[in-house]
Scaffold this active site. Structure first.
Site, PDB file in Angstrom:
ATOM      1  N   THR A  18       0.644  -6.888   3.434  1.00 40.75           N
ATOM      2  CA  THR A  18       0.091  -7.672   3.819  1.00 40.75           C
ATOM      3  C   THR A  18      -0.254  -8.830   2.480  1.00 40.75           C
ATOM      4  O   THR A  18      -0.046  -9.996   2.842  1.00 40.75           O
ATOM      5  CB  THR A  18      -1.295  -7.457   4.128  1.00 40.75           C
ATOM      6  OG1 THR A  18      -1.305  -6.360   5.294  1.00 40.75           O
ATOM      7  CG2 THR A  18      -2.170  -8.693   4.420  1.00 40.75           C
ATOM      8  N   SER A  68       3.757  -1.087   4.006  1.00 43.54           N
ATOM      9  CA  SER A  68       3.497   0.120   3.119  1.00 43.54           C
ATOM     10  C   SER A  68       3.614   1.307   4.217  1.00 43.54           C
ATOM     11  O   SER A  68       3.752   2.311   3.721  1.00 43.54           O
ATOM     12  CB  SER A  68       2.373   0.002   2.390  1.00 43.54           C
ATOM     13  OG  SER A  68       1.222   0.223   3.060  1.00 43.54           O
TER      14      SER A  68
HETATM   15  N1  LIG Z   1      -3.780  -4.861   4.136  1.00 40.28           N
HETATM   16  C1  LIG Z   1      -2.777  -4.012   4.202  1.00 40.28           C
HETATM   17  O1  LIG Z   1      -1.981  -4.347   2.964  1.00 40.28           O
HETATM   18  C2  LIG Z   1      -2.560  -3.187   5.366  1.00 40.28           C
HETATM   19  C3  LIG Z   1      -1.488  -3.472   6.186  1.00 40.28           C
HETATM   20  C4  LIG Z   1      -0.104  -3.799   5.675  1.00 40.28           C
HETATM   21  N2  LIG Z   1       0.667  -4.175   6.570  1.00 40.28           N
HETATM   22  C5  LIG Z   1       0.702  -2.640   4.788  1.00 40.28           C
HETATM   23  O2  LIG Z   1       1.659  -2.689   4.457  1.00 40.28           O
HETATM   24  O3  LIG Z   1       0.103  -1.629   4.395  1.00 40.28           O
END
Ligand SMILES: NC(=O)CC[C@H](N)C(=O)O
Length: 337
Positions: A18, A68
């Site tokens: 994110t 992730s």
């Molecule tokens: N806030 C975040 O980073 C959580 C979801 C995010 N898309 C991740 O890669 O984990």
């Protein structure tokens, strides 16, 4: 204007998540996922004000652009090798910052902490809002991570997680809230320190670092034992436990009901797993408190995860099994607070 060579030198390795995500709608802090187009390290650094960038000498590496949830131990092993190489190439580098999605950040931090044996700080950082959001938290978190990675006090404390102006140890931190900015918490003992303005303030040191020894990275590249997590609940019949064993699990981590209990049929399935030579570790679904090696567990040949949460316990057990450690040594590693 200070000479660039005199500035604290740090490498920023971006992996996606994110903190590196972009949406055309600045109010979108939930539906922004467009996996595979995450911003690279230079984009993340360009969001920092000039006055901040002017205070560090930064090497930028875009390692991956992955959410992730797409990370796993083989990718983190490659990341660990990259971090090790970067530190060895530059003895004048103060530390490394890794930007990472928060969904699996606690697993990444714990894995890196186990396999890296570095004095210099390695700091993981993420964000709860995408880079495009109003009040994005990524730039402030990245700034705080740069301060910690270049702080002399952070040396020798293993891998650290910086979030919302707090500094957490890799072994205790967990993501506790889906969308709140103060999502990373260290439930039993709290954070190691805080960042106030430009000051990095450690209140305490990491109690003891887990040293697994051996070349775990080398071992898991050739043979990574399968370890599964079984989530216990009232009335559970042990079907998942038997299925994991049938799939070739060499280890099972039980996310038990507190303080370390399973339904009767689950317990029977765990006993059958132990009898087949599967290593079983009892952890708990709780957000705080240790799962202790009670007498009844010991008598059944079941280890206890101590304060490690199930996903961290799975990583430790995988590496211990890859290194062919005896159960007593594994239990000792789980017992470290
Ligand atoms: N806030 C975040 O980073 C959580 C979801 C995010 N898309 C991740 O890669 O984990």
């Amino acid at each position: 204007m200070p000479d660039a060579a005199s500035l604290p030198f740090v490498t920023v390795i971006s992996t996606g998540g994110t903190i590196a995500r972009h949406s055309d709608n600045p109010c979108d802090t939930v539906d922004y996922a467009e996996i595979g187009r995450d911003l690279g390290a230079s984009h993340l650094l360009s969001a920092l004000p000039d006055v901040v960038r002017a205070r560090f000498r930064v090497r930028e590496i875009t390692f991956s652009q992955k959410d992730s949830s797409h990370m796993d131990m083989s990718i983190w092993a490659e990341l660990a090798r990259r971090i090790r190489d970067v530190l060895r190439e530059s003895p004048d580098m103060a530390g490394v910052v890794v930007t990472h999605g928060t969904t699996t950040l606690e697993e990444a931090a714990f894995f890196l902490d186990l396999v890296l044996d570095e004095e210099r700080p390695v700091v993981l950082v993420g964000a709860q809002r995408p880079a495009s959001a109003i009040s994005a938290d990524g730039p402030a978190n990245l700034h705080a991570a740069l301060l910690v990675a270049t702080s002399a006090q952070a040396r020798g404390q293993g891998v650290l997680v910086v979030s919302d102006n707090e500094i957490h140890a890799a072994g205790s931190v967990t993501k506790a809230s889906t969308y709140r900015l103060d999502t990373f918490r260290s439930p039993d003992f709290g954070p190691l320190g805080v960042i106030e303005g430009d000051a990095v303030c450690f209140a305490r040191q990491v109690a003891a670092r887990r040293r697994i020894g051996g070349d775990a990275l080398e071992r898991i590249a050739h043979d990574r034992p399968r370890v599964d997590i079984c989530y216990s609940h009232s009335g559970g019949d042990g079907t998942a436990i038997a299925a994991f064993c049938a799939a070739g699990a060499r280890g099972l981590v039980v996310a038990s009901m507190l303080p370390g209990m399973c339904a009767p049929a689950e317990s029977a399935a765990l006993d059958a797993a132990c009898a087949q030579g599967v290593a079983v570790v009892m952890s708990s679904q709780g957000s705080s408190g240790a799962t202790l090696a009670r007498q009844d567990l010991r008598q059944r040949g079941i280890m206890a995860a101590g304060r490690l949460r199930p996903r961290q316990a799975r990583i430790l057990l995988t590496l211990c099994l890859a290194l062919d450690m005896p159960a007593a040594r594994i239990q000792h590693l789980f017992d470290i607070p």
